[in-house]
Design an enzyme around this catalytic site. Structure first.
Site, mmCIF file in Angstrom:
data_model
loop_
_atom_site.group_PDB
_atom_site.id
_atom_site.type_symbol
_atom_site.label_atom_id
_atom_site.label_comp_id
_atom_site.label_asym_id
_atom_site.label_seq_id
_atom_site.Cartn_x
_atom_site.Cartn_y
_atom_site.Cartn_z
ATOM 1 N N GLU A 240 0.834 -1.213 0.000
ATOM 2 C CA GLU A 240 0.000 0.000 0.000
ATOM 3 C C GLU A 240 0.866 1.260 0.000
ATOM 4 O O GLU A 240 1.868 1.350 0.700
ATOM 5 C CB GLU A 240 -0.889 -0.030 1.248
ATOM 6 C CG GLU A 240 -1.764 1.187 1.430
ATOM 7 C CD GLU A 240 -2.455 1.210 2.781
ATOM 8 O OE1 GLU A 240 -3.428 1.961 2.933
ATOM 9 O OE2 GLU A 240 -2.009 0.478 3.710
ATOM 10 N N LYS B 187 -9.642 2.789 -2.855
ATOM 11 C CA LYS B 187 -10.143 2.274 -1.583
ATOM 12 C C LYS B 187 -11.537 2.819 -1.311
ATOM 13 O O LYS B 187 -11.783 4.022 -1.432
ATOM 14 C CB LYS B 187 -9.180 2.656 -0.455
ATOM 15 C CG LYS B 187 -9.481 1.996 0.875
ATOM 16 C CD LYS B 187 -8.411 2.334 1.920
ATOM 17 C CE LYS B 187 -8.682 1.617 3.238
ATOM 18 N NZ LYS B 187 -7.676 1.966 4.261
ATOM 19 N N CYS C 156 -5.532 -2.327 2.706
ATOM 20 C CA CYS C 156 -5.355 -2.194 4.152
ATOM 21 C C CYS C 156 -6.478 -2.872 4.919
ATOM 22 O O CYS C 156 -6.787 -4.033 4.677
ATOM 23 C CB CYS C 156 -5.199 -0.719 4.517
ATOM 24 S SG CYS C 156 -4.664 -0.441 6.226
#
Length: 531
Positions: A288, A352, A405
């Site tokens: 990430e 995301k 994440c």
């Protein structure tokens, strides 16, 4: 055990409160990296006896009993979450001068809020509390429902759901394929609390028999799936994956002083020769936000990536994406994952969807900024959430379902059929948490998403734990925490994407329905007459 149970039932005041906190803290030992599976049996047995003690005072009204049950459950949750999530304070020490003041909020404040769910669970259980096995079913019903709510309300935070304690290894993970996390959680609480029946003898035979049968089914189904299940239908395609784990210190990443050096370290690990016995990787994965540039504004970085990749190789990497909004307005920033080919071309991207509060965005932003409170990752306006998630389709035709994440801790973030993807890819940066239980807990939860859906997992973390697992949660290869390097792993993927036909939500509600039925008929006295 009857004598011990009797002493706990009679406790009052600070001793009762202290034992409730201790019982919850003991339960946290069942989570990674400790994995003391037996701790949950101690934890929930103590909780049942503490709740039993609330019936011993005939002068206490029903309302006061419910309030006392809530307090007992809340204290239990406080101990559990402080002992299991204390490491969150480590993230605030990365920029201690700006955020150290907030450590008590992370270490005590957040657990105090999360503990409300366990307080509600205990209170709901008390509504149908009874003698014998029924009260164990009532407690399982309360915790199953509130753990589901904890994953749903206010963006959710189902970290360390009780069910994970029942699934520390692949043999014990397979039940989630049928029931999902929350179905396993509800039944786990019943099993964990069953030893409490030995302290009162009421309902011990049917309760312990059912707990043993549930445990046997849990282990038996796991053994069947791992060893006796039929092979995958369709020919498998072998894919070689390289996971790059640079182990960049989080303070260094935030300073942005040596962005070129950070970028070149990723490239060097990418271009390293395969280890003996391994073929050249088809897919290279970076963690990430590993690219320290806005890629669309730095064509030279894309050229460098293209130069390092060999013919036919692709790179999947995390990076910040900027979207211009027009004159006078700051760009929108997204935490993104890119697919890049050997010519340095961006083939696909996904942003995301489920952002981390206080990390990537600030809840109640206008109010909190007046008090000088900022999110940990400082960008104008913070990150923006994407409206939807897009699978990454490789030139080979394979498709990966991206989770960035902590999106991997939410079962609901995965589409029922994974949008036709062959595998889950999870990139993350757990360097915020240092050498604490956090990265170990995150890794376990990511593995469970793969088992629930029956597909492989490709997981790459800046400082670990990085790994490739098969669809049963078994690690093919990986890198331990705080190791710098790269590993190559070959994984088989069905040419036709697999779809789990089990409806986890439906099965979860069926489990709650059965538990509610058992608790209700026990409350009415039917099970008591059988004992």
């Amino acid at each position: 055990m009857e004598r011990l149970a009797g002493r706990i039932l009679l406790l009052g005041g600070w001793r009762r409160s202290g034992l409730a906190v201790l019982a919850g803290a003991i339960g946290a030992l069942a989570m990674p990296p400790f994995g003391v599976f037996a701790a949950m049996f101690v934890s929930f047995t103590l909780l049942v006896w503490l709740l039993d003690g609330l019936t011993g005072d005939p002068e206490r009204s029903g309302t006061l009993n419910l309030r006392a049950a809530f307090l007992t459950g809340w204290l239990f949750g406080l101990g559990y979450f402080v002992a299991g999530l204390w490491w969150l304070g480590n993230a605030l020490l990365v920029d201690a001068s700006g955020f150290a003041w907030a450590i008590p909020l992370a270490v005590l404040g957040l657990p105090a809020l999360l503990a409300i769910f366990y307080g509600v669970a205990a209170m709901l259980a008390r509504l149908v509390w009874s003698d014998g096995m029924g009260r164990i079913a009532a407690l399982a019903l309360g915790f199953g429902l509130t753990e589901w709510l904890r994953a749903t309300i206010a963006t959710g935070f189902p970290w360390n759901a009780i069910g994970y304690a029942a699934m520390p290894v692949p043999l014990m993970m397979q039940s989630s394929y049928v029931l999902g996390l929350f179905g396993v959680t509800a039944l786990s609480v019943f099993v964990f609390a069953a030893p409490a029946l030995l302290g009162t003898r009421r309902g011990a035979v049917p309760g312990l028999t059912l707990a043993v049968l549930l445990s046997a089914a849990h282990f038996g189904y796991g053994a069947w799936r791992l060893h006796l299940a039929p092979p995958e239908i369709g020919e498998e395609r072998q894919v070689s994956i390289r996971l790059v784990q640079p182990n960049i210190d989080q303070a260094q990443k935030m300073e942005n002083a040596d962005r070129v050096g950070v970028f070149e370290k990723h490239l060097a690990l990418t271009s390293a020769a395969p280890a003996a016995g391994h073929q050249r990787p088809d897919v290279i994965v970076w963690p990430e936000t590993s690219v320290p540039f806005i890629l669309t504004e730095n064509p030279d970085a894309l050229v460098r990536i293209g130069d390092v990749l060999q013919d036919g190789q692709v790179l999947i990497t995390g990076a910040v994406r900027a979207e211009e909004r027009g004159a006078g307005l700051p760009p929108r920033y997204y935490n993104s994952i890119y697919l890049i080919d050997d010519k340095g071309q961006i083939l696909a991207a996904s942003d995301k969807v489920h952002l981390t509060p206080f990390g990537e965005y600030l809840p109640f932003e206008d109010l909190l900024r007046r008090f000088g409170i900022e999110e940990l990752i400082s960008l104008p306006g913070g990150f923006s959430p994407a409206a939807s998630r897009s699978p990454l389709t490789l030139p080979s035709g394979l498709s990966f379902y991206p989770l960035i994440c902590y999106e991997a801790i939410f079962p609901g973030e995965l589409a029922p059929d994974l949008a036709g993807a062959n595998a889950i890819i999870n990139i993350t940066n757990d360097a915020w948490f240092g050498a604490t239980p956090g990265p170990y807990q995150h890794f376990l939860q990511s593995r469970l998403r793969a088992v629930e859906r029956g597909v492989p997992l490709i997981r790459d973390a800046n400082n670990g734990i990085s790994a490739v697992t098969d669809s049963y949660g078994q690690v093919v290869d990986g890198l331990a925490l705080n190791i710098s390097g790269a590993i190559d792993a070959t994984i088989g993927m069905p040419t036709v994407p697999k779809r789990n036909s089990f409806d986890h939500n439906l099965n979860f509600w069926l489990v709650l329905g059965v538990l509610g039925f058992v608790a209700s008929i026990s409350r009415l006295g039917f099970i008591r007459r059988m004992n």
